[in-house]
Design a protein around this motif. Structure first.
Motif, mmCIF file in Angstrom:
data_model
loop_
_atom_site.group_PDB
_atom_site.id
_atom_site.type_symbol
_atom_site.label_atom_id
_atom_site.label_comp_id
_atom_site.label_asym_id
_atom_site.label_seq_id
_atom_site.Cartn_x
_atom_site.Cartn_y
_atom_site.Cartn_z
ATOM 1 N N ARG A 61 0.832 -1.200 0.000
ATOM 2 C CA ARG A 61 0.000 0.000 0.000
ATOM 3 C C ARG A 61 0.869 1.254 0.000
ATOM 4 O O ARG A 61 1.253 1.748 1.051
ATOM 5 C CB ARG A 61 -0.947 0.016 1.198
ATOM 6 N N THR A 67 -6.313 1.419 -0.652
ATOM 7 C CA THR A 67 -6.387 0.102 -0.025
ATOM 8 C C THR A 67 -5.138 -0.698 -0.389
ATOM 9 O O THR A 67 -4.496 -0.431 -1.403
ATOM 10 C CB THR A 67 -7.627 -0.673 -0.517
ATOM 11 N N PRO A 68 -4.791 -1.704 0.412
ATOM 12 C CA PRO A 68 -3.673 -2.576 0.048
ATOM 13 C C PRO A 68 -3.968 -3.327 -1.246
ATOM 14 O O PRO A 68 -5.115 -3.665 -1.528
ATOM 15 C CB PRO A 68 -3.557 -3.531 1.236
ATOM 16 N N TRP A 225 -6.187 2.247 -7.936
ATOM 17 C CA TRP A 225 -4.967 1.584 -8.376
ATOM 18 C C TRP A 225 -4.753 1.667 -9.888
ATOM 19 O O TRP A 225 -3.678 2.067 -10.335
ATOM 20 C CB TRP A 225 -4.992 0.109 -7.967
#
Length: 255
Positions: A61, A67-68, A225
Motif C-alpha cells: 500500500r 487500499t492494500p 490503483w
C-alpha cells in the motif's frame, strides 16, 4: 539511501528473479480467450508458493493507494497502463495484456513485467509492444558502469518519443533489492550525463510504460490503483530487474 549490492547479493537476487520469470511465463502460457484475470493471478500464486517465495505486491500500500493491493500480479488490459487489479474479467480475442509480477526469496526481491496479445493481434498493438520492448532494451544497454541514471532514462524516453508514444507522468522504474521499491528512482525520461552515477552492484528495475495515443496524462480508476489512458488508446509495459556490473548490464529476471 542507495544500497550497493555485493556479488553474493546479486546471486541471491538472481534466484528471486528466476521465480518472477517462471511466474510470468506460466501466466502468459495460461492466458487465452475466456480465461479470467483472477485465474491468471492464481497461476502466479502457485508458482510463488512452489518456490517458497512471497509476493511483494500482495498487501502493498503506497501513499497514493486507498487500499492494500489484493493480488500477486498486476493485470492491465488494453487502455489500462499499469496496476490493474485481477478480477473476473475474461480475456477476449485481441486483448493487449500487461502482467507485472514480483517475488521475494530469502530476503531479496525481483520484479518484472511483460506485455502480450491474446488471440488475433492488431498491427498497431504489435507495433506498440515492439516499441515498449525496444525502450526497455535501450534502457538496459545504457545501464553501464560510468554512466548516470539520466543516460538510462534518456535511452528509454528517446525510443518512446520516436515511436510517437506517451509515458505516464510520475511513474517509472526504481531501485530494488531487499525491498521492491528502493532508491534511486529510475525515470522514463531524463537528460544524459545527469543523475545518480551507476556503479558495480547497483540494482534497478527499468520499466517503460508506453501509451499509443502520445499523451503523458492518465486517469485513475475508482479502485484507486488502475491507471488508464485518458483517450482510450492502448498501453504496454515491460520491465526487468537489472544489475549494473563491471562486465555490463546483468538482467536478473530472465528465465
Amino acid at each position: 539511501m542507495v544500497e550497493i549490492k555485493t556479488d553474493g547479493a546479486l546471486e541471491a537476487m538472481r534466484e528471486a528473479g528466476r521465480v518472477v520469470a517462471r511466474a510470468l511465463a506460466a501466466v502468459q502460457d495460461a492466458a487465452g480467450v475466456g480465461v479470467s484475470l483472477r485465474e491468471l493471478d492464481e497461476v502466479a500464486r502457485a508458482v510463488l508458493a512452489e518456490a517458497g517465495a512471497r509476493s511483494p505486491f500482495l498487501g502493498y500500500r503506497p501513499s497514493f493507494a486507498p487500499t492494500p493491493f489484493p493480488a500477486v500480479i498486476c493485470a492491465s488490459v488494453n487502455d489500462a497502463v499499469v496496476h490493474g487489479i485481477p478480477d473476473g474479467y475474461r480475456l477476449r480475442d485481441g486483448d493487449l495484456v500487461s502482467i507485472d509480477c514480483g517475488a521475494e526469496l530469502e530476503g531479496w526481491t525481483g520484479d518484472a513485467a511483460v506485455s502480450f496479445i491474446v488471440g488475433t493481434p492488431r498491427p498497431a498493438d504489435l507495433a506498440l509492444v515492439k516499441a515498449t520492448r525496444e525502450a526497455l532494451d535501450a534502457g538496459i544497454a545504457a545501464a553501464t558502469v560510468g554512466n548516470r541514471m539520466g543516460d538510462v532514462s534518456h535511452a528509454v524516453g528517446a525510443v518512446a518519443r520516436s515511436a510517437g508514444c506517451g509515458m505516464p507522468r510520475d511513474f517509472g522504474g526504481h531501485g530494488i533489492g531487499r525491498r521492491m521499491h528502493e532508491d534511486p528512482p529510475v525515470p522514463n525520461r531524463g537528460r544524459p550525463g545527469r543523475g545518480f552515477p551507476l556503479r558495480h552492484g547497483l540494482t534497478i528495475a527499468i520499466e517503460p510504460m508506453l501509451m499509443a495515443g502520445g499523451r503523458d496524462d492518465y486517469r485513475t480508476d475508482a479502485d484507486g490503483w488502475t491507471l488508464r489512458t485518458v483517450d482510450g488508446s492502448r498501453a504496454a509495459h515491460f520491465e526487468h530487474t537489472v544489475a549494473v556490473t563491471e562486465e555490463g548490464p546483468r538482467i536478473l529476471t530472465l528465465p
